[in-house]
Design an enzyme around this catalytic site. Sequence first.
Site, PDB file in Angstrom:
ATOM      1  CE1 TYR A 269      -4.377  26.663   6.454  1.00  0.00           C
ATOM      2  CE2 TYR A 269      -4.221  24.273   6.605  1.00  0.00           C
ATOM      3  CZ  TYR A 269      -4.810  25.470   6.976  1.00  0.00           C
ATOM      4  OH  TYR A 269      -5.842  25.453   7.882  1.00  0.00           O
TER       5      TYR A 269
ATOM      6  CE  LYS B 187      -9.827  27.964   4.670  1.00  0.00           C
ATOM      7  NZ  LYS B 187      -8.477  27.465   4.446  1.00  0.00           N
TER       8      LYS B 187
ATOM      9  NE  ARG C  35     -17.038   4.005   4.017  1.00  0.00           N
ATOM     10  CZ  ARG C  35     -16.921   2.772   3.484  1.00  0.00           C
ATOM     11  NH1 ARG C  35     -16.216   2.600   2.375  1.00  0.00           N
ATOM     12  NH2 ARG C  35     -17.492   1.726   4.040  1.00  0.00           N
TER      13      ARG C  35
ATOM     14  CG  ASP D  49      -3.507  24.305  -1.081  1.00  0.00           C
ATOM     15  OD1 ASP D  49      -4.472  24.924  -1.565  1.00  0.00           O
ATOM     16  OD2 ASP D  49      -3.393  24.093   0.147  1.00  0.00           O
TER      17      ASP D  49
HETATM   18  C1  LIG Z   1      -7.689  26.372   4.909  1.00  0.00           C
HETATM   19  C2  LIG Z   1      -6.620  25.842   4.032  1.00  0.00           C
HETATM   20  C3  LIG Z   1      -6.326  24.473   3.975  1.00  0.00           C
HETATM   21  C4  LIG Z   1      -7.031  23.449   4.864  1.00  0.00           C
HETATM   22  O1  LIG Z   1      -8.363  23.318   4.543  1.00  0.00           O
HETATM   23  P1  LIG Z   1      -9.496  22.868   5.615  1.00  0.00           P
HETATM   24  O2  LIG Z   1     -10.730  22.940   4.814  1.00  0.00           O
HETATM   25  O3  LIG Z   1      -9.423  23.843   6.747  1.00  0.00           O
HETATM   26  O4  LIG Z   1      -9.133  21.496   6.062  1.00  0.00           O
HETATM   27  C5  LIG Z   1      -5.361  24.044   3.087  1.00  0.00           C
HETATM   28  N1  LIG Z   1      -4.686  24.905   2.304  1.00  0.00           N
HETATM   29  C6  LIG Z   1      -4.908  26.230   2.345  1.00  0.00           C
HETATM   30  C7  LIG Z   1      -4.131  27.127   1.458  1.00  0.00           C
HETATM   31  C8  LIG Z   1      -5.877  26.751   3.201  1.00  0.00           C
HETATM   32  O5  LIG Z   1      -6.086  28.067   3.242  1.00  0.00           O
END
Ligand SMILES: *Cc1c(COP(=O)(O)O)cnc(C)c1O
Length: 379
Positions: free
Chosen positions: A98, A195, A46, A170
């Site tokens: 998001y 993504k 961890r 982000d």
């Molecule tokens: C999908 C997404 C998230 C969240 O990510 P997870 O891997 O699903 O927890 C946060 N910000 C954006 C812009 C996203 O597209």
Amino acid sequence: MRPDTLALHTGVEFCPHTGAASVPIYQTSTFHWSDLDQPPDFDYARSGNPTRAALERAVAELEGARHGFAFSSGMAAITGALLTLPAGSHVIACEDVYGGSYRALTQVFRRLSIETTFVDATDLDQIAHAIRPNSRALYLETPSNPNLRITDLSGAIQIAKAHGLMTIVDNTFMSPYLQNPHQFGADVVVHSATKFIGGHSDVIAGVATCQDDALASEIYLIQNGFGAVLGPHDSWLLLRGLKTLPLRMRQSQESAARIAAYLQQHPKVQRVFYPGLPDHPGADIHRRQARGPGAVLSFDIGGANEVREFSKRLRLPLFAVSLGAAETILSYPARMSHAAMPQSQRDHLGISDGLLRLSVGVEAVEDLLEDLDSALHAL
Ligand SMILES: *Cc1c(COP(=O)(O)O)cnc(C)c1O
């Protein structure tokens, strides 16, 4: 080194024992101490794992950051960054944040006495006017979801710095290949690595990067203390995804630009949102802060009935939540990512019932265009 080269040669050190070309998956929870007075570099998985550490180095280098942290999801990375804030902090966030981040800020952090004000961050005055004496962080996404609104990173971060706020960006939509917010002074960059970084719709993961050593210790405290760490096999999948990130991004982006131009002239399409279109609001700002318009676009085909017909007739795209994969993904924000949002707020943000979001993959663009064309023709 240029990003294309970095993506292949960073974080990857040949195994000193075997010369293995791929970072081994250290599927272990703990590590042997051969000498009580010389603790090993890794002592419990961890707290740290060599496969995860290789990924963390690779992402940090691609973002131009000193420190990287891998989490079990994008949301774990985002909450990991936000949990460095003291109780009673005030956060300013872009209103088209998001959906999961909106939920975390309004339903979880509010309980911890961390209040958020949502503003239209494309208007820098709104950021400045929202600042209170207890404001501690500015939270941004650019391009935002789903209408690809552009925030001037450098302008927004300057305002934050002048008031002692930490900025969290982000960067999921751009990936570290196309945009590096640390260049403009961002303190923390977060990604849903689910993504573009992973890129194959097969892993849930998140990463956070930062420059400052003290802030890195704080994020590490949360990563290790709360324990939402990324496992070794998932870390390896991301290392594998990173190697083709530049190739995938370039192909997807080139196709997205052609699809955006095609949709824009189509009589059944009312509007197209894509930072690569010269008349997209903020396109000039985007060009200054990113190396390309990316692979995600949105378009409006009228209403829910058209969406139902159109999505049924399309053959290639996955009709699903998510983006950033090798295959093209079509999403319906009003019913998927933004379903929990009240209609009035959706209207305010321009998330109409005819709006679709397309994350363009690496298929032959001619096949994608033919598919879109025949589905639109049927409307
Ligand atoms: C999908 C997404 C998230 C969240 O990510 P997870 O891997 O699903 O927890 C946060 N910000 C954006 C812009 C996203 O597209």
